[in-house]
Design an enzyme around this catalytic site. Structure first.
Site, PDB file in Angstrom:
ATOM      1  N   ARG A  19       0.788  -1.223   0.000  1.00  8.94           N
ATOM      2  CA  ARG A  19       0.000   0.000   0.000  1.00  8.94           C
ATOM      3  C   ARG A  19       0.831   1.290   0.000  1.00  8.94           C
ATOM      4  O   ARG A  19       0.601   2.200  -0.792  1.00  8.94           O
ATOM      5  CB  ARG A  19      -0.927   0.042   1.230  1.00  8.94           C
ATOM      6  CG  ARG A  19      -2.199  -0.731   1.047  1.00  8.94           C
ATOM      7  CD  ARG A  19      -2.574  -1.413   2.324  1.00  8.94           C
ATOM      8  NE  ARG A  19      -1.596  -2.434   2.629  1.00  8.94           N
ATOM      9  CZ  ARG A  19      -1.659  -3.692   2.174  1.00  8.94           C
ATOM     10  NH1 ARG A  19      -2.699  -4.066   1.492  1.00  8.94           N
ATOM     11  NH2 ARG A  19      -0.718  -4.586   2.429  1.00  8.94           N
ATOM     12  N   THR A  20       1.787   1.379   0.911  1.00 10.55           N
ATOM     13  CA  THR A  20       2.494   2.655   1.060  1.00 10.55           C
ATOM     14  C   THR A  20       3.302   2.959  -0.195  1.00 10.55           C
ATOM     15  O   THR A  20       3.261   4.067  -0.733  1.00 10.55           O
ATOM     16  CB  THR A  20       3.398   2.614   2.308  1.00 10.55           C
ATOM     17  OG1 THR A  20       2.635   2.074   3.385  1.00 10.55           O
ATOM     18  CG2 THR A  20       3.884   3.998   2.683  1.00 10.55           C
ATOM     19  N   LYS A  33      26.443  -2.970  -1.628  1.00  8.88           N
ATOM     20  CA  LYS A  33      27.919  -2.831  -1.585  1.00  8.88           C
ATOM     21  C   LYS A  33      28.367  -2.189  -0.269  1.00  8.88           C
ATOM     22  O   LYS A  33      29.538  -1.890  -0.096  1.00  8.88           O
ATOM     23  CB  LYS A  33      28.390  -1.961  -2.755  1.00  8.88           C
ATOM     24  CG  LYS A  33      28.053  -2.513  -4.120  1.00  8.88           C
ATOM     25  CD  LYS A  33      28.482  -1.503  -5.190  1.00  8.88           C
ATOM     26  CE  LYS A  33      27.615  -1.621  -6.419  1.00  8.88           C
ATOM     27  NZ  LYS A  33      27.687  -0.406  -7.257  1.00  8.88           N
ATOM     28  N   ARG A  35      11.152   3.832   3.855  1.00  8.55           N
ATOM     29  CA  ARG A  35      10.736   2.842   4.865  1.00  8.55           C
ATOM     30  C   ARG A  35      11.964   2.027   5.220  1.00  8.55           C
ATOM     31  O   ARG A  35      12.709   1.591   4.335  1.00  8.55           O
ATOM     32  CB  ARG A  35       9.643   1.930   4.315  1.00  8.55           C
ATOM     33  CG  ARG A  35       9.382   0.737   5.246  1.00  8.55           C
ATOM     34  CD  ARG A  35       8.206  -0.075   4.835  1.00  8.55           C
ATOM     35  NE  ARG A  35       6.957   0.636   5.090  1.00  8.55           N
ATOM     36  CZ  ARG A  35       5.761   0.096   4.952  1.00  8.55           C
ATOM     37  NH1 ARG A  35       5.635  -1.162   4.584  1.00  8.55           N
ATOM     38  NH2 ARG A  35       4.664   0.796   5.178  1.00  8.55           N
ATOM     39  N   HIS A  65       4.515   5.679  11.619  1.00  3.68           N
ATOM     40  CA  HIS A  65       4.096   5.548  10.213  1.00  3.68           C
ATOM     41  C   HIS A  65       3.112   6.698   9.955  1.00  3.68           C
ATOM     42  O   HIS A  65       1.904   6.491   9.823  1.00  3.68           O
ATOM     43  CB  HIS A  65       3.443   4.180  10.028  1.00  3.68           C
ATOM     44  CG  HIS A  65       3.189   3.786   8.599  1.00  3.68           C
ATOM     45  ND1 HIS A  65       3.312   4.643   7.524  1.00  3.68           N
ATOM     46  CD2 HIS A  65       2.813   2.586   8.071  1.00  3.68           C
ATOM     47  CE1 HIS A  65       3.003   3.999   6.418  1.00  3.68           C
ATOM     48  NE2 HIS A  65       2.705   2.747   6.719  1.00  3.68           N
TER      49      HIS A  65
HETATM   50  N1   CP Z   1      -0.459  -0.084   5.734  1.00  3.78           N
HETATM   51  C1   CP Z   1       0.772  -0.332   5.253  1.00  3.78           C
HETATM   52  O1   CP Z   1       1.781   0.265   5.664  1.00  3.78           O
HETATM   53  O2   CP Z   1       0.792  -1.315   4.274  1.00  3.78           O
HETATM   54  P1   CP Z   1       2.089  -1.752   3.487  1.00  3.78           P
HETATM   55  O3   CP Z   1       3.030  -2.405   4.483  1.00  3.78           O
HETATM   56  O4   CP Z   1       1.604  -2.703   2.424  1.00  3.78           O
HETATM   57  O5   CP Z   1       2.732  -0.521   2.907  1.00  3.78           O
END
Ligand code: CP
Length: 306
Positions: free
Chosen positions: A54-55, A83, A104, A132
């Site tokens: 999603r993100t 590397k 992320r 998040h």
């Molecule tokens: N909600 C969320 O962070 O989903 P993903 O891990 O798929 O990005």
């Protein structure tokens, strides 16, 4: 003024600034076509050191729908990380090619470290079990969409409250609105970290902790489910013992108010039975769609292209 700012933790923005983002998201939802060139010529870099559906895709889709371009990786081993390049050096390099960086990383604090090494905005797309914040914008937009308010709500947060970064961010942010009442529903082993609860206590925010989902259900305006975060467990045996502690079923939904909504940041593993998907109160896939609009608005604000 959000232009050139970073978004690392949900409290980086004031409630007024969050409102600005959500109001812009509403405008985009009402007329997406009129924003289709808003970011023409701009480049978004997404650096995903951890898996995402999603993100990652919602940021990619958001930038494309604004007329901009994207680059990046979803597997760091396809980059010079393999590397031995440091996070700081990767960030400095990618910043030469892009106007905005989304990152992320499994380690808490990585997005902050990147933001200290570049001259463009950095967005935290999840750092370990910490925060998040763009999931929080997604969640706030969803709550506003269905409940038409962000105050005067009883919110049940259920599942892995220990490791769930979406939950830490949401509770930290939502508790700043008026008259919020939380029910933290988890096994004792996965209860909310004390850094979150002590902050709530200090600000006089009401919350209760329980492991009884059925007893909590009737009072809730929102039930926010979450998966048990297998990747953060040290012991596989402990994960197997706790993973199915809560399963939301159609039978349990009978205990809820007619206008309660069920949210989930997804991915779902087994904590919501698929039979619940057909219940009109289950809004988690619509939540996914709204997340793209929240991210479109955020990108525009940080790039100052409104
Ligand atoms: N909600 C969320 O962070 O989903 P993903 O891990 O798929 O990005």
């Amino acid at each position: 003024m959000l232009k050139d700012r970073h978004l690392i933790a949900p409290t980086d923005f004031t409630l007024e600034e969050i409102d600005e983002v959500l109001c812009l998201a509403d405008k985009i939802i009402a007329d997406p076509q009129s924003f289709s060139n808003a970011c023409r010529g701009k480049v978004l870099a997404s650096l995903f050191y951890e898996p995402s559906t999603r993100t990652k895709f919602s940021f990619d889709s958001a930038m494309m729908r604004l007329g901009g371009s994207t680059l990046g990786f979803s597997d760091p081993n396809t980059s010079s990380v393999a590397k031995g390049e440091t996070v700081a050096d990767s960030a400095r390099t990618v910043a030469q090619y892009s106007d905005l960086i989304v990152v992320r990383h499994p380690k808490e604090g990585t997005a902050k470290l990147m933001s200290q090494n570049v001259n463009c905005p950095v967005i935290n797309a999840g750092d370990g079990g910490h925060h998040h914040p763009t999931q929080t914008l997604t969640d706030l937009l969803t709550i506003r969409h269905y409940k038409h308010r962000l105050s005067d709500l009883t919110v049940g947060v259920c599942g892995d409250l220990k490791f769930g970064r979406t939950i830490h961010s949401l509770v930290t942010c939502l508790s700043r609105y008026k008259n919020l009442n939380f029910r933290f529903i988890s096994p004792v082993e996965l209860s909310m970290p004390s850094y979150v609860t002590s902050e709530l206590k200090a600000r006089g925010v009401e919350f209760e902790q329980t492991s009884n989902l059925e007893a909590a259900m009737p009072k809730l305006d929102i039930l926010y489910m979450s998966r048990v975060q297998r990747e953060r467990f040290i012991s596989e045996e402990e994960y197997m013992r706790l993973k199915d502690f809560f399963v939301l079923t159609a039978e349990k939904m009978k205990l809820a108010k007619n206008d309660m909504i069920v949210m989930h940041p997804l991915p779902r593993v087994n904590e919501i039975a698929t039979e619940v998907d057909n219940d009109p109160r289950a809004v988690y896939f619509e939540q996914v769609r709204l997340g793209m609009y929240a991210r479109m608005a955020l990108i525009m604000k940080l790039l100052g292209v409104e």
